[in-house]
Write a protein that holds these residues in place. Structure first.
Motif, PDB file in Angstrom:
ATOM      1  N   GLU A 211       0.808  -1.213   0.000  1.00 29.38           N
ATOM      2  CA  GLU A 211       0.000   0.000   0.000  1.00 29.38           C
ATOM      3  C   GLU A 211       0.845   1.269   0.000  1.00 29.38           C
ATOM      4  N   ILE A 212       2.034   1.207   0.595  1.00 25.98           N
ATOM      5  CA  ILE A 212       2.854   2.407   0.774  1.00 25.98           C
ATOM      6  C   ILE A 212       4.008   2.498  -0.225  1.00 25.98           C
ATOM      7  N   LEU A 213       4.638   1.376  -0.532  1.00 31.64           N
ATOM      8  CA  LEU A 213       5.861   1.373  -1.350  1.00 31.64           C
ATOM      9  C   LEU A 213       5.703   2.101  -2.679  1.00 31.64           C
ATOM     10  N   THR A 214       4.552   1.981  -3.286  1.00 31.79           N
ATOM     11  CA  THR A 214       4.323   2.589  -4.598  1.00 31.79           C
ATOM     12  C   THR A 214       4.490   4.115  -4.565  1.00 31.79           C
ATOM     13  N   TYR A 215       4.343   4.732  -3.388  1.00 29.10           N
ATOM     14  CA  TYR A 215       4.452   6.191  -3.256  1.00 29.10           C
ATOM     15  C   TYR A 215       5.826   6.652  -2.770  1.00 29.10           C
ATOM     16  N   TRP A 216       6.709   5.728  -2.430  1.00 28.36           N
ATOM     17  CA  TRP A 216       7.985   6.056  -1.802  1.00 28.36           C
ATOM     18  C   TRP A 216       9.032   6.416  -2.859  1.00 28.36           C
ATOM     19  N   ARG A 217       9.361   7.711  -2.951  1.00 29.01           N
ATOM     20  CA  ARG A 217      10.342   8.208  -3.919  1.00 29.01           C
ATOM     21  C   ARG A 217      11.117   9.364  -3.308  1.00 29.01           C
ATOM     22  N   PHE A 218      12.406   9.516  -3.708  1.00 25.10           N
ATOM     23  CA  PHE A 218      13.198  10.602  -3.133  1.00 25.10           C
ATOM     24  C   PHE A 218      14.227  11.174  -4.105  1.00 25.10           C
ATOM     25  N   LYS A 219      14.037  10.984  -5.404  1.00 27.72           N
ATOM     26  CA  LYS A 219      15.023  11.370  -6.417  1.00 27.72           C
ATOM     27  C   LYS A 219      15.431  12.839  -6.336  1.00 27.72           C
ATOM     28  N   ASN A 220      14.462  13.721  -6.099  1.00 34.42           N
ATOM     29  CA  ASN A 220      14.760  15.146  -5.974  1.00 34.42           C
ATOM     30  C   ASN A 220      13.760  15.744  -4.977  1.00 34.42           C
ATOM     31  N   PRO A 221      13.979  16.990  -4.556  1.00 32.61           N
ATOM     32  CA  PRO A 221      13.104  17.571  -3.538  1.00 32.61           C
ATOM     33  C   PRO A 221      11.622  17.620  -3.919  1.00 32.61           C
ATOM     34  N   GLU A 222      11.312  17.888  -5.160  1.00 27.17           N
ATOM     35  CA  GLU A 222       9.910  17.931  -5.572  1.00 27.17           C
ATOM     36  C   GLU A 222       9.255  16.561  -5.409  1.00 27.17           C
ATOM     37  N   ILE A 223       9.932  15.529  -5.862  1.00 28.32           N
ATOM     38  CA  ILE A 223       9.421  14.157  -5.740  1.00 28.32           C
ATOM     39  C   ILE A 223       9.363  13.749  -4.270  1.00 28.32           C
ATOM     40  N   ALA A 224      10.387  14.115  -3.503  1.00 26.92           N
ATOM     41  CA  ALA A 224      10.411  13.785  -2.072  1.00 26.92           C
ATOM     42  C   ALA A 224       9.264  14.476  -1.332  1.00 26.92           C
ATOM     43  N   GLN A 225       8.973  15.714  -1.700  1.00 28.66           N
ATOM     44  CA  GLN A 225       7.876  16.449  -1.064  1.00 28.66           C
ATOM     45  C   GLN A 225       6.543  15.756  -1.329  1.00 28.66           C
ATOM     46  N   GLU A 226       6.314  15.429  -2.592  1.00 25.33           N
ATOM     47  CA  GLU A 226       5.075  14.753  -2.979  1.00 25.33           C
ATOM     48  C   GLU A 226       4.961  13.396  -2.284  1.00 25.33           C
ATOM     49  N   SER A 227       6.053  12.643  -2.291  1.00 25.55           N
ATOM     50  CA  SER A 227       6.075  11.313  -1.687  1.00 25.55           C
ATOM     51  C   SER A 227       5.848  11.375  -0.183  1.00 25.55           C
ATOM     52  N   SER A 228       6.585  12.230   0.494  1.00 22.64           N
ATOM     53  CA  SER A 228       6.466  12.303   1.954  1.00 22.64           C
ATOM     54  C   SER A 228       5.079  12.788   2.376  1.00 22.64           C
ATOM     55  N   GLU A 229       4.499  13.717   1.613  1.00 22.60           N
ATOM     56  CA  GLU A 229       3.148  14.190   1.930  1.00 22.60           C
ATOM     57  C   GLU A 229       2.117  13.078   1.744  1.00 22.60           C
ATOM     58  N   LYS A 230       2.255  12.302   0.672  1.00 23.17           N
ATOM     59  CA  LYS A 230       1.324  11.203   0.420  1.00 23.17           C
ATOM     60  C   LYS A 230       1.450  10.126   1.507  1.00 23.17           C
ATOM     61  N   ILE A 231       2.674   9.777   1.856  1.00 27.57           N
ATOM     62  CA  ILE A 231       2.880   8.748   2.880  1.00 27.57           C
ATOM     63  C   ILE A 231       2.382   9.254   4.239  1.00 27.57           C
ATOM     64  N   TYR A 232       2.573  10.530   4.527  1.00 26.17           N
ATOM     65  CA  TYR A 232       2.058  11.083   5.781  1.00 26.17           C
ATOM     66  C   TYR A 232       0.526  11.082   5.781  1.00 26.17           C
ATOM     67  N   GLU A 233      -0.060  11.352   4.639  1.00 22.51           N
ATOM     68  CA  GLU A 233      -1.521  11.285   4.495  1.00 22.51           C
ATOM     69  C   GLU A 233      -2.013   9.855   4.781  1.00 22.51           C
ATOM     70  N   ILE A 234      -1.298   8.867   4.256  1.00 20.18           N
ATOM     71  CA  ILE A 234      -1.625   7.460   4.512  1.00 20.18           C
ATOM     72  C   ILE A 234      -1.466   7.162   6.006  1.00 20.18           C
ATOM     73  N   PHE A 235      -0.393   7.666   6.604  1.00 19.08           N
ATOM     74  CA  PHE A 235      -0.141   7.521   8.041  1.00 19.08           C
ATOM     75  C   PHE A 235      -1.349   8.024   8.844  1.00 19.08           C
ATOM     76  N   LEU A 236      -1.830   9.222   8.502  1.00 19.29           N
ATOM     77  CA  LEU A 236      -2.975   9.793   9.213  1.00 19.29           C
ATOM     78  C   LEU A 236      -4.239   8.963   9.012  1.00 19.29           C
ATOM     79  N   ALA A 237      -4.417   8.422   7.817  1.00 23.19           N
ATOM     80  CA  ALA A 237      -5.585   7.565   7.546  1.00 23.19           C
ATOM     81  C   ALA A 237      -5.532   6.302   8.404  1.00 23.19           C
ATOM     82  N   TYR A 238      -4.355   5.704   8.540  1.00 21.32           N
ATOM     83  CA  TYR A 238      -4.221   4.528   9.406  1.00 21.32           C
ATOM     84  C   TYR A 238      -4.566   4.899  10.849  1.00 21.32           C
ATOM     85  N   LEU A 239      -4.092   6.049  11.301  1.00 15.03           N
ATOM     86  CA  LEU A 239      -4.399   6.482  12.665  1.00 15.03           C
ATOM     87  C   LEU A 239      -5.897   6.674  12.852  1.00 15.03           C
ATOM     88  N   GLU A 240      -6.529   7.251  11.843  1.00 19.80           N
ATOM     89  CA  GLU A 240      -7.971   7.485  11.907  1.00 19.80           C
ATOM     90  C   GLU A 240      -8.734   6.169  12.085  1.00 19.80           C
TER      91      GLU A 240
END
Length: 157
Positions: A39-68
């Motif tokens: 569920e998470i791996l598909t969003y995990w990317r860090f090639k450059n800051p733009e990709i890392a920002q998008e990836s980390s925000e999506k994974i954090y969003e998933i994190f919050l959904a799990y908490l919910e």
């Protein structure tokens, strides 16, 4: 309690069996625990800051959904992916090849030789982005409550 690598990971659904999940240290099990890895791996990317920002925000969003959904195992896995985003991009920030140690035969008792640093400011920025989200996740009040609850219920010695 240490992470249990002896489990039959391909055949365990940890959403259905959270009692089998052990937190371990750092990123242990991040690429083993299903269905969260998929569920998470598909969003995990860090090639450059733009990709890392998008990836980390999506994974954090998933994190919050799990908490919910009171899903500690999922939240912990998302936290581990954020941590891994930090550590891997930091590794590439320090070593362009991604290899930290010199390839050579080790003699008994000798230490691995660390390759020289080759600093990449782009990857360092990606690392900083992931680090901020990782810290945000690991200090989240609801996460900390579920962490304590999981340890009390399942990781009693």
């Amino acid at each position: 309690m240490p992470f249990d690598y002896s489990l039959d990971f391909p055949n365990i659904n940890f959403r259905q069996h959270p009692e089998l999940y052990r937190i371990g240290k750092g990123e242990q099990g991040v690429l083993l625990v299903e269905p969260y890895k998929s569920e998470i791996l598909t969003y995990w990317r860090f090639k450059n800051p733009e990709i890392a920002q998008e990836s980390s925000e999506k994974i954090y969003e998933i994190f919050l959904a799990y908490l919910e959904h009171e899903d500690f195992v999922g939240a912990d896995m998302a936290r581990k992916f954020l941590q891994m985003g930090y550590t891997r991009s930091r590794r590439y920030a320090n070593h362009k090849s991604g290899r930290k140690y010199q390839k050579n035969e080790l003699k008994s008792g000798s230490k691995k030789e660390i390759l020289p640093y080759d600093v990449d400011p782009i990857k360092a920025e990606s690392a900083a982005i992931f680090k901020a989200k990782w810290i945000q996740a690991k200090t989240n009040e609801k996460y900390l409550q579920l962490l304590a609850q999981h340890k009390q219920m399942y990781e009693v010695d």
